[in-house]
Design an enzyme around this catalytic site. Structure first.
Site: not given
Ligand SMILES: NC(=O)C1=CN([C@@H]2O[C@H](COP(=O)(O)OP(=O)(O)OC[C@H]3O[C@@H](n4cnc5c(N)ncnc54)[C@H](O)[C@@H]3O)[C@@H](O)[C@H]2O)C=CC1
Ligand SMILES: O=C([O-])CC(=O)C(=O)O
Length: 329
Positions: A14-15, A17-18, A106, A130-132, A160, A188
């Protein structure tokens, strides 16, 4: 011939990225235009209603490849029979939270999810975190899944990689499609090292074509490494569509292979190559074939690159030691 649907589990469905990711999975971009998929969406209880809304929209697209959607807050259900697991949901850093707090929060997510993957996923499961902090979250999940081959746990540095290609194209005026063999090394995070010394632009060495070490050190590397923060500054929210796109690219390449004469970047468990301690989940140049990846071997690493790779790997080692100290490994 009718193909058996592939089970794709997405956490944090529901986030933001999702929301950018699910429609592309369902329309065939993740695995291929002829591969039916079943989606499993994992959310925390507060996220379930919004995930149901997204599922309604997915239904409304009438995607021919989408063979079912299940929504749950139970990791054991979400990962049951999963062939591909996209671990997007994570605990964002909030005000006053130290790095150690973030790793601990985390750990509470990725350890149980790793165990659920261990106990319930399909034998061929492929995991992308993906989650940081993505690399260390992948390490936590992998450590909790001793029955799954370690190499199935990967972390996303494809965003990246794509950012670096785009910056290099803008600098040189080359087409994105002319740029090959770029590498992201390490974490990352802001310490990552985008390496153009082995990259090619229309078959010519990219570092030689650029011939500007000041631009490389003072503009290119920091622009790529801090792009996430720049997007947050500009958009008021972190990268979502580009992150979803990179997740699609990562899995598509892993499953369908890299093009001849090119490679990609993936965060993967180190086998000790290039002096990266074995077991750390670090980004490397890899080729993919037949659903498996291989680290590109034999690259000559110059002093400029060595210092930067070592710094990012050092950060990964510190993150590993911190989560080990928290009992998460
Ligand atoms: N590796 C990469 O290149 C990138 C990583 N990210 C990371 O991706 C992650 C998600 O980003 P967004 O979608 O923007 O965040 P967001 O906050 O919009 O969505 C995250 C979702 O995860 C859900 N969630 C939290 N804990 C959970 C669990 N235990 N089980 C299932 N769902 C859970 C939340 O309810 C929320 O709906 C963040 O950690 C962000 O930093 C973001 C961009 C690039
Ligand atoms: O910087 C952040 O929080 C999100 C991320 O990982 C990216 O965009 O590379």
């Amino acid at each position: 011939m009718t193909r058996t649907p592939v089970n794709v589990t997405v956490t944090g469905a529901a986030g933001q990225i999702g929301y950018a990711l699910l429609f592309r999975i369902a329309s065939g971009h993740l695995l291929g235009a002829d591969v039916p998929v079943k989606l499993r969406l994992l959310e925390i209880p507060q996220g379930l209603k919004a995930a149901e809304g997204t599922a309604m929209e997915l239904d409304d697209c009438a995607f021919p490849l989408l063979r079912g959607i299940e929504i749950t807050d139970d990791p054991n259900v979400a990962f049951d029979g999963a062939n591909v697991a996209l671990l997007v949901g994570a605990r964002p850093r909030t005000k006053g939270m130290e790095r150690g707090d973030l790793l601990e929060a985390n750990g509470g997510i990725f350890k149980p999810q790793g165990k659920a993957i261990n106990d319930h996923a399909a034998d061929d499961v492929k995991v992308l975190v993906v989650g940081n902090p993505a690399n260390t979250n992948a390490l936590i999940a992998q450590a909790a899944a001793p029955d799954v081959p370690a190499e199935r746990f990967t972390a996303m540095t494809r965003l990246d990689h794509n950012r670096a290609i785009s910056q290099l194209a803008a600098k040189t005026g080359a087409a994105v499609s002319d740029i090959k063999k770029l590498t992201i090394w390490g974490n990352h995070s802001a310490t990552q090292y985008p390496d153009i010394f082995h990259a090619e632009i229309a078959g010519k060495n990219a570092a030689e074509a650029v011939n500007d070490e000041v631009w490389l050190a003072d503009t290119f590397i920091p622009t790529v490494a801090k792009r996430g923060a720049a997007i947050i500054e500009a958009r008021g929210a972190s990268s979502a569509a580009s992150a979803a796109n990179a997740a699609i690219d990562h899995v598509h390449t892993w499953v369908n292979g890299t093009a001849e004469g090119d490679w990609t970047s993936m965060g993967i468990p180190s086998d000790g190559s290039y002096g990266v301690p074995e077991g750390l989940i670090s980004s490397f140049p890899v080729t993919c074939e037949g659903g498996a990846y291989k680290i590109v071997q034999g690259l000559d690493i110059n002093e400029f690159s060595r210092t930067r790779i070592d710094a990012s790997v050092q950060e990964l080692a510190e993150e590993r030691d911190a989560v080990r100290g928290l009992g998460l490994l």
